[in-house]
Design an enzyme around this catalytic site. Structure first.
Site, PDB file in Angstrom:
ATOM      1  N   ARG A 112      -7.575  13.516   5.630  1.00 54.13           N
ATOM      2  CA  ARG A 112      -7.341  12.093   5.365  1.00 54.13           C
ATOM      3  C   ARG A 112      -8.608  11.257   5.591  1.00 54.13           C
ATOM      4  O   ARG A 112      -8.933  10.370   4.794  1.00 54.13           O
ATOM      5  CB  ARG A 112      -6.208  11.591   6.272  1.00 54.13           C
ATOM      6  CG  ARG A 112      -5.938  10.091   6.218  1.00 54.13           C
ATOM      7  CD  ARG A 112      -5.409   9.650   4.870  1.00 54.13           C
ATOM      8  NE  ARG A 112      -4.978   8.262   4.881  1.00 54.13           N
ATOM      9  CZ  ARG A 112      -4.840   7.508   3.800  1.00 54.13           C
ATOM     10  NH1 ARG A 112      -5.095   8.000   2.591  1.00 54.13           N
ATOM     11  NH2 ARG A 112      -4.436   6.270   3.883  1.00 54.13           N
TER      12      ARG A 112
ATOM     13  N   ASP B 210       0.859  -1.177   0.000  1.00 56.11           N
ATOM     14  CA  ASP B 210       0.000   0.000   0.000  1.00 56.11           C
ATOM     15  C   ASP B 210       0.902   1.236   0.000  1.00 56.11           C
ATOM     16  O   ASP B 210       2.039   1.174   0.499  1.00 56.11           O
ATOM     17  CB  ASP B 210      -0.883  -0.018   1.252  1.00 56.11           C
ATOM     18  CG  ASP B 210      -1.610   1.280   1.460  1.00 56.11           C
ATOM     19  OD1 ASP B 210      -2.435   1.627   0.601  1.00 56.11           O
ATOM     20  OD2 ASP B 210      -1.334   1.974   2.473  1.00 56.11           O
TER      21      ASP B 210
ATOM     22  N   SER C 179      -2.268   0.867  -5.014  1.00 57.18           N
ATOM     23  CA  SER C 179      -2.715   2.047  -4.276  1.00 57.18           C
ATOM     24  C   SER C 179      -3.964   2.684  -4.864  1.00 57.18           C
ATOM     25  O   SER C 179      -4.257   2.556  -6.055  1.00 57.18           O
ATOM     26  CB  SER C 179      -1.583   3.079  -4.284  1.00 57.18           C
ATOM     27  OG  SER C 179      -2.030   4.333  -3.849  1.00 57.18           O
ATOM     28  N   ASN C 180      -4.683   3.399  -3.993  1.00 63.64           N
ATOM     29  CA  ASN C 180      -5.795   4.233  -4.438  1.00 63.64           C
ATOM     30  C   ASN C 180      -5.325   5.405  -5.303  1.00 63.64           C
ATOM     31  O   ASN C 180      -6.114   5.981  -6.049  1.00 63.64           O
ATOM     32  CB  ASN C 180      -6.506   4.823  -3.212  1.00 63.64           C
ATOM     33  CG  ASN C 180      -7.518   3.876  -2.576  1.00 63.64           C
ATOM     34  OD1 ASN C 180      -7.987   2.925  -3.215  1.00 63.64           O
ATOM     35  ND2 ASN C 180      -7.860   4.129  -1.319  1.00 63.64           N
TER      36      ASN C 180
END
Lengths: 204, 204
Positions: free
Chosen positions: A40, A10, A115-116
């Protein structure tokens, strides 16, 4: 698990410290931590909500919307230029201190990021962390148009790496990437406090 | 919008005050608000994460897992009996003060609930709020096995009520039910501070 054939990381919160944006936030608020935490939290919420709604926008858009929400919610005044400066901090995130060394110790095994982040954001963070060339693959959810923890995201890694899902060690600081520290009926193979403990755990 | 043919209400946070569990929480922590807020936040997160993972469990299970997470995270000591007492508070939630009167003022139009809650939890909250008989339908996401804001949830309302989606006024305190106060590209038809302002808005 047996010694993995690939390690997949990640990005945000695992390799890169998202709260390193606090330096940029200090200019517009006396409490940069509050802004960083809410930014966040909303960023993650928006990825989940957009995925559930079926309204995907890439992580740059989501991150910008979360920032604007957080600024508004906290009653902060920021110019458009200041918002852009904060956003740009995401392109130059810093890695956690032990990360470069930890990755070097693991380099005998193929490494990847899953990852996003949008491809541009990930390329920026890898570059600013001086990790160019370390990863065999930098995989973004953008390919499938849905965010973690949709199973469609995790399927990207074995496909790109050409190994079975069970042969991959997936490394994440996010509970919901494996639902370990959370209460979601799943447990991780290993839990470590620092990334440089992984080589030891695997005996490599 | 034209005068709606039906009014559909979100339950938790809209009709029922989820933070009324604070009375029960006072027994195990000096800061019941912190527990209540983290419990609620995790409860929502778990609905989104489970929906995205495709691992549906009903809202009773999710609420219990969120409570256990919050207790652990805040370092609170609680017996199993105390956890059960807190959970039971969800079956006897209180409505916001203006809710019974507001619903009476709107009773000329069919009213319904559309909620993440399990049927048993919703029946409990309706009963403890003395709202029996007020709603033509009490609809639970349990029917479709996925949580808000999946579009499959919202489709339940027009189906049950026999009207078009555009003829329903959906009333919610949750930004993500319509993504209004949030930054998710959607805007509500109306925004009100109290439920008893709805009749005025609609001119009924």
């Amino acid at each position: 698990m047996a010694r993995p054939r690939a390690l997949v990381f990640d990005a945000y919160g695992t390799l890169f410290d998202v709260h390193s944006v606090m330096d940029a936030a200090r200019v517009i608020t006396p409490d940069p931590q509050a802004l960083s935490l809410l930014w966040r939290q909303k960023q993650l919420e928006y990825t989940w909500l957009r995925s559930l709604m079926g309204h995907y926008e890439d992580f740059w858009v989501v991150t910008g919307q979360a920032l604007r929400y957080a600024i508004r919610r906290l009653g902060i005044t920021a110019t458009e230029a200041q918002v852009e400066t904060l956003m740009d901090a995401y392109l130059t995130l810093l890695p956690f201190p032990e990360v470069p060394g930890a990755l070097r110790a693991l380099a005998g095994t193929p490494l990847a990021i899953l990852s996003n982040g949008s491809p541009r954001m990930l390329a920026g963070a890898v570059r600013s962390s001086r990790l160019d060339g370390v990863f065999a693959h930098v995989l973004s959810v953008d390919t499938v148009g849905v965010y973690k923890p949709s199973p469609r995201v995790y399927e990207l890694a074995p496909l790109a790496l050409g190994v079975e899902p069970g042969e991959i060690l997936f490394v994440s600081s996010n509970g919901w990437d494996v639902a370990p520290a959370e209460e979601l009926d799943a447990t991780p193979d290993y839990e470590v406090d620092r990334l440089d403990s992984i080589a030891d755990k695997l005996g490599i």
